[in-house]
Design an enzyme around this catalytic site. Structure first.
Site, PDB file in Angstrom:
ATOM      1  N   HIS A 125       0.823  -1.210   0.000  1.00 29.68           N
ATOM      2  CA  HIS A 125       0.000   0.000   0.000  1.00 29.68           C
ATOM      3  C   HIS A 125       0.857   1.260   0.000  1.00 29.68           C
ATOM      4  O   HIS A 125       0.683   2.155  -0.839  1.00 29.68           O
ATOM      5  CB  HIS A 125      -0.907  -0.048   1.232  1.00 29.68           C
ATOM      6  CG  HIS A 125      -1.833   1.108   1.329  1.00 29.68           C
ATOM      7  ND1 HIS A 125      -1.531   2.229   2.065  1.00 29.68           N
ATOM      8  CD2 HIS A 125      -3.037   1.342   0.752  1.00 29.68           C
ATOM      9  CE1 HIS A 125      -2.533   3.085   1.954  1.00 29.68           C
ATOM     10  NE2 HIS A 125      -3.453   2.574   1.167  1.00 29.68           N
ATOM     11  N   ARG A 183       5.028  33.780   4.328  1.00 28.23           N
ATOM     12  CA  ARG A 183       4.562  33.796   5.726  1.00 28.23           C
ATOM     13  C   ARG A 183       5.738  34.208   6.596  1.00 28.23           C
ATOM     14  O   ARG A 183       6.615  33.389   6.882  1.00 28.23           O
ATOM     15  CB  ARG A 183       4.075  32.412   6.125  1.00 28.23           C
ATOM     16  CG  ARG A 183       2.836  31.924   5.393  1.00 28.23           C
ATOM     17  CD  ARG A 183       2.610  30.467   5.733  1.00 28.23           C
ATOM     18  NE  ARG A 183       1.268  29.995   5.457  1.00 28.23           N
ATOM     19  CZ  ARG A 183       0.961  29.163   4.467  1.00 28.23           C
ATOM     20  NH1 ARG A 183       1.893  28.735   3.644  1.00 28.23           N
ATOM     21  NH2 ARG A 183      -0.278  28.746   4.313  1.00 28.23           N
ATOM     22  N   GLU A 240      -9.800  35.637   4.902  1.00 31.51           N
ATOM     23  CA  GLU A 240      -9.729  34.278   5.457  1.00 31.51           C
ATOM     24  C   GLU A 240     -10.643  34.113   6.672  1.00 31.51           C
ATOM     25  O   GLU A 240     -10.625  33.085   7.329  1.00 31.51           O
ATOM     26  CB  GLU A 240      -8.285  33.890   5.783  1.00 31.51           C
ATOM     27  CG  GLU A 240      -7.550  34.856   6.677  1.00 31.51           C
ATOM     28  CD  GLU A 240      -6.111  34.431   6.950  1.00 31.51           C
ATOM     29  OE1 GLU A 240      -5.770  33.265   6.726  1.00 31.51           O
ATOM     30  OE2 GLU A 240      -5.345  35.287   7.412  1.00 31.51           O
ATOM     31  N   GLY A 299      -7.576  33.278   1.913  1.00 29.16           N
ATOM     32  CA  GLY A 299      -6.821  32.299   2.708  1.00 29.16           C
ATOM     33  C   GLY A 299      -7.767  31.173   3.059  1.00 29.16           C
ATOM     34  O   GLY A 299      -8.426  31.177   4.104  1.00 29.16           O
ATOM     35  N   THR A 300      -7.852  30.221   2.168  1.00 23.86           N
ATOM     36  CA  THR A 300      -8.907  29.209   2.327  1.00 23.86           C
ATOM     37  C   THR A 300      -8.583  28.159   3.399  1.00 23.86           C
ATOM     38  O   THR A 300      -9.453  27.361   3.735  1.00 23.86           O
ATOM     39  CB  THR A 300      -9.186  28.515   0.980  1.00 23.86           C
ATOM     40  OG1 THR A 300      -7.936  28.207   0.361  1.00 23.86           O
ATOM     41  CG2 THR A 300      -9.993  29.416   0.071  1.00 23.86           C
ATOM     42  N   ASN A 301      -7.359  28.201   3.946  1.00 25.11           N
ATOM     43  CA  ASN A 301      -7.096  27.276   5.058  1.00 25.11           C
ATOM     44  C   ASN A 301      -7.888  27.733   6.277  1.00 25.11           C
ATOM     45  O   ASN A 301      -8.664  26.980   6.861  1.00 25.11           O
ATOM     46  CB  ASN A 301      -5.607  27.239   5.409  1.00 25.11           C
ATOM     47  CG  ASN A 301      -4.748  26.840   4.232  1.00 25.11           C
ATOM     48  OD1 ASN A 301      -5.224  26.171   3.328  1.00 25.11           O
ATOM     49  ND2 ASN A 301      -3.492  27.262   4.229  1.00 25.11           N
ATOM     50  N   ASP A 302      -7.671  28.990   6.654  1.00 27.84           N
ATOM     51  CA  ASP A 302      -8.425  29.504   7.797  1.00 27.84           C
ATOM     52  C   ASP A 302      -9.906  29.624   7.472  1.00 27.84           C
ATOM     53  O   ASP A 302     -10.758  29.368   8.326  1.00 27.84           O
ATOM     54  CB  ASP A 302      -7.868  30.874   8.226  1.00 27.84           C
ATOM     55  CG  ASP A 302      -6.718  30.690   9.199  1.00 27.84           C
ATOM     56  OD1 ASP A 302      -6.912  29.979  10.196  1.00 27.84           O
ATOM     57  OD2 ASP A 302      -5.624  31.235   8.943  1.00 27.84           O
ATOM     58  N   CYS A 309      -4.511  31.936  -1.724  1.00 25.80           N
ATOM     59  CA  CYS A 309      -3.181  31.498  -1.290  1.00 25.80           C
ATOM     60  C   CYS A 309      -3.272  30.366  -0.280  1.00 25.80           C
ATOM     61  O   CYS A 309      -2.279  29.940   0.280  1.00 25.80           O
ATOM     62  CB  CYS A 309      -2.363  32.661  -0.745  1.00 25.80           C
ATOM     63  SG  CYS A 309      -3.137  33.474   0.648  1.00 25.80           S
TER      64      CYS A 309
HETATM   65  C1  PEP Z   1      -4.796  30.445   4.901  1.00 22.72           C
HETATM   66  O1  PEP Z   1      -5.312  30.555   6.006  1.00 22.72           O
HETATM   67  O2  PEP Z   1      -5.376  29.966   3.915  1.00 22.72           O
HETATM   68  C2  PEP Z   1      -3.413  30.882   4.686  1.00 22.72           C
HETATM   69  C3  PEP Z   1      -2.882  30.868   3.481  1.00 22.72           C
HETATM   70  O3  PEP Z   1      -2.694  31.271   5.753  1.00 22.72           O
HETATM   71  P1  PEP Z   1      -2.070  30.274   6.832  1.00 22.72           P
HETATM   72  O4  PEP Z   1      -2.145  28.906   6.278  1.00 22.72           O
HETATM   73  O5  PEP Z   1      -0.695  30.753   7.062  1.00 22.72           O
HETATM   74  O6  PEP Z   1      -2.958  30.491   8.018  1.00 22.72           O
HETATM   75 MG    MG Z   2      -4.442  31.886   7.445  1.00 25.96          MG
END
Ligand code: PEP
Ligand code: MG
Length: 836
Positions: free
Chosen positions: A409, A516, A699, A720-723, A785
């Site tokens: 795997h 960052r 974000e 900022g699509t992570n947050d 981003c």
């Molecule tokens: C996000 O939040 O999408 C981002 C790009 O910033 P970080 O991952 O540093 O919080």
């Molecule tokens: Mg962020």
């Protein structure tokens, strides 16, 4: 005989016939006909047989829409029976005739009559003795003699192949490879052109490329039967195609046939627009083409083949671009351990997926995901991996397992992801529960220790030896150039260090979309001044700490500007979730106490007072910039001074400054006023002018909803699509891994939304933000981003909502460039060609 009704093999054979290649007589049965056969409605066998010579031997081969979907094995030598055996013995000798009959009885018994395979596989006598044994075993097992009537044989072969395709296991297997539920099977009935007889006879395969590199190279093998009359004894004596001092070749034995085959191969390449492997036989010096199949190839070869086809004018440049799956090129992009690097080998295993990866050891997928969310490279160390580990593997930079082999795997998935992978390192001791990994000579490594995997040689190395970047050849550059010409959305890189920036440049990123800045302070020697700044009690103490940080930042930015000369660089001001910068253990507290010249108890108290219950939603981002404005002042100064320093030597720099975690317009106004003041001060001090662009990270959900009032205060907005995913779902980025696999397995989420953008929910906020920002500020630059910027499906969404660029980690830049090209080309009607 059309592709969707008869399958790829039938289509290919039909084209070979049209090219007037010497293809033996062939009849193709359609998907419908085969489906009817499976339900007991058989075609007129005598009618079918009348298409062929009366005493011809036949073969039946599967012909599905996509060869990767599998299918029943081909059955050869149909029509062999006692009478034919006697007749053939005169022609080609007893041994050879018996061998043909024996192979047919074995295949028929196992695949058609479905008798116990062991009874037939174990027959090791050859010639007549083997044949008698097989016929005897058949009669005993099937309780009837081996069928002699070719019509009965053919009928049973067709029925068993049709039914095998409709079986549940086969269906599930092909569905797993993307086949639709109702995928059809065609069957090709073909006269056998036996490579046995008088004159030069034999069989072989041939193609024109090296399957690893894609470079032109005549490749294949030829088995001549003409030296003796014993086909079986000849079986392992593959001969060379071209003249070769090591042994006789096809070129020596049948030069005309050899030339003809090469001509046919070129003709097929040109007219079928694909590198094809020819399956052929030679009988009395004459060539017969039995089949043509697309040459299997590595990712590297696929790319060069597509480029050469376009350069030879066989396909268009755009089609070449469409032929390469974006994710597949990530395999070509991996760095390797430098040949002359210091290597301290702590263990060895199987080199399952190439490339070098350096990271901190983690022992579970959850830890891998948490580590990735912190932006820290990690090596996932497991006894073996299972599907539950996929998300952890996505998050890791490399995978090391105690068990497994090339097709385990971890190896299969690792190769698929282009993730360096060493498996089966059984001489190392994997104490997963104790969170230790013991090297072959007893060295103990713990969670967090840095190791390097050399997935190319199978070595596990201590620390982080020097590595060299992937060798990206001219074909790669050419194809990427064509992709760039086709796409209509820019691709930037998220890069925090000079190394990242160099990688971004090499992969032709069109700038840095996210630097960052807090990541610049994770280094051991830099984290202390950063902590001193965080811990400062008084403005004077803080100024002193900032004065230490300023030149570091200025140098960082100057270097980034120089590396990226002529391209935009977007620097995000500090966004440190504070817990990432607080000492975690006693030793850390003691070190900090020493640095600050304070008692440990004071430092402990201060750490406690700074600790937050939910640091991801605490004093982060612009909130820090508002409450402790000197930090952003220092960064703005460092950026502007670096701008002037870098502009002196090269093209003028226009820095982009981005504010993280904004949720209200007023935050932007306050920070902008201070940054403008710093800019004015630097201009006055240096007596030189410059401009800058201010941007906001959208974000938080509120920033998206209020984008109309935020946009007029800035020049760009980057999602900022992570947050944003974290806040939209109310789902902690660091903790999601604990239940994500359960959620995906139970279908609550179709995908991990931190990996593939949730178009329905998070996407609606992004689209709303983009729409509202453009409504009040039409000229505003929009981008993404978050991690999703490098995901091919998410890029399509970003383009649809009108973004100007996507920004992703440097190694994903080529994948993003190619994915963006595919999206644009698909829209203009250029499709990925159906696989032959
Ligand atoms: C996000 O939040 O999408 C981002 C790009 O910033 P970080 O991952 O540093 O919080
Ligand atoms: Mg962020």
């Amino acid at each position: 005989m059309k592709a969707p009704t008869h399958g790829g093999r039938a289509k290919c054979l039909q084209r070979l016939v049209r090219l007037e290649l010497p293809v033996p007589r062939t009849v193709a049965l359609s998907f419908d006909a085969v489906h009817r056969i499976a339900s007991g409605d058989l075609p007129d066998m005598n009618g079918l047989l009348s298409s062929f010579d009366e005493d011809a031997l036949l073969c039946v081969r599967p012909s599905s829409e996509d060869p990767d979907w599998g299918g029943p094995s081909a059955i050869l030598n149909i029509g062999m029976n006692d009478a034919r055996y006697v007749a053939l013995s005169d022609e080609i000798g007893h041994e050879a005739a018996a061998a043909l009959y024996l192979r047919f009885v074995q295949a028929y018994a196992i695949h058609v009559a479905r008798l116990d395979p062991d009874q037939f596989d174990e027959i090791d006598e050859t010639g007549q003795a083997g044949l008698s044994a097989a016929l005897g075993a058949y009669e005993e097992e099937a309780e009837e003699p081996f069928p002699q009537d070719p019509a009965v044989q053919l009928c049973e072969v067709l029925r068993s192949m049709a039914r095998a395709w409709e079986g549940t296991t086969a269906r599930l297997l092909r569905q797993a490879k993307g086949a639709p539920v109702d995928a059809g099977l065609g069957l090709v009935v073909q006269e056998m052109a036996l490579g046995i007889g008088r004159g030069e006879c034999g069989s072989g395969v041939l193609h024109l490329v090296n399957t690893e590199t894609g470079q032109p190279q005549l490749t294949g093998r030829y088995l001549s039967q003409s030296q003796g009359r014993d086909a079986l004894r000849q079986r392992h004596r593959s001969l060379y195609l071209e003249r070769d001092p090591r042994g006789p070749s096809l070129q020596d034995k049948a030069p005309e046939a050899f030339e003809q085959l090469i001509e046919y191969a070129h003709l097929m390449r040109r007219r079928l627009r694909e590198e094809m492997q020819i399956e052929f036989t030679i009988r009395g010096g004459a060539v017969h083409i039995l089949d043509g199949v697309r040459v299997e190839r590595s990712s590297r070869a696929a790319l060069r083949i597509a480029v050469r086809m376009a350069e030879d004018g066989i396909i268009s440049e755009q089609e070449a671009v469409m032929r390469i799956e974006p994710r597949a090129i990530s395999e070509l992009l991996h760095r390797q351990v430098a040949p002359n690097a210091q290597r301290v080998v702590i263990g060895r295993g199987i080199a399952a997926s190439p490339g070098a990866a350096t990271g901190r050891i983690v022992f579970s997928s959850a830890e891998a995901q948490a580590s990735a969310a912190r932006g820290e490279a990690c090596i996932l160390v497991r006894r073996e991996t299972s599907p539950e580990d996929i998300r952890g593997m996505h998050a890791a930079v490399g995978v090391l397992t105690e068990r497994g082999g090339m097709t385990s795997h971890a190896a299969v998935i690792g190769r698929g992801l282009g993730l360096p992978c060493v498996v089966g390192a059984a001489r190392m001791n994997f104490e997963i529960h104790k969170k230790t990994l013991v090297g072959e000579r007893g060295r103990v490594f713990r969670e967090g220790d840095v190791i390097t995997l050399d997935g190319t040689s199978g070595a596990v190395l201590e620390g982080s030896p020097e590595t060299v970047e992937a060798a990206l050849d001219d074909a790669f550059q050419t194809l990427m150039g064509w992709a760039d010409a086709a796409r209509d959305i820019d691709i930037r890189a998220n890069a925090d260090t000079p190394a990242d920036a160099n990688t971004a440049r090499r992969f032709s990123a069109q700038g840095i979309g996210l630097c960052r800045t807090e990541h610049m302070f994770f280094d051991a020697e830099r984290i202390t001044p950063m902590r001193e700044m965080i811990f400062a009690d008084t403005p004077e103490d803080r100024q002193a700490a900032l004065a230490v940080l300023l030149p570091m930042q200025r140098a960082d930015f100057t270097e980034l500007f120089r590396i990226m000369e002529g391209l935009p660089v977007c620097i995000r001001l500090f966004d440190p979730p504070l817990h990432e910068f607080l000492p975690q253990d006693r030793a850390g507290l003691r070190d900090l106490a020493e640095a600050l010249d304070l008692p440990v108890s004071d430092v402990t108290r201060r750490v406690e007072s700074l600790a937050e219950y939910n640091p991801m939603l605490g004093l982060r981002g612009v909130r820090l910039g508002i409450t402790v404005p000197e930090i952003y002042d220092m960064q703005a100064r460092a950026i502007f001074e670096a701008t002037l320093d870098a502009s002196r030597e090269g093209a003028p720099v226009v820095p982009e400054i981005m504010l993280p975690l904004v949720s209200a317009r007023r935050e932007v106004e306050l920070v902008r006023t201070r940054i403008d003041a710093v800019a004015a001060a630097v201009r006055a001090e240096r007596g030189r002018s410059f401009t800058y662009r201010l941007g906001v990270m959208a974000e938080t959900p509120r920033a998206c909803l209020r984008a109309d009032e935020i946009a007029p205060h800035c020049q760009f907005l980057s999602f900022g699509t992570n947050d944003l995913t974290q806040m939209t779902y109310g789902l902690s980025r660091d903790d999601a891994g604990r239940f994500m696999s359960d959620y995906v397995q139970q279908g609550v989420f179709s995908e991990d939304p931190f990996h593939v953008l949730d178009v329905d929910g998070v996407g609606e906020l992004v689209a709303t933000g983009a729409h509202r920002a453009r409504a009040t500020t039409p000229g505003i630059t929009l981008s993404i981003c978050g991690e999703h910027g490098g995901n091919p499906e998410s890029i399509a969404f970003c383009r649809d909502v009108g973004m100007d660029y996507v920004s992703c980690s440097p190694f994903r830049v080529p994948v993003a460039r190619l994915a963006a090209a595919h999206i644009a080309l698909r829209e203009t009607g250029v499709q990925r060609p159906a696989r032959l």
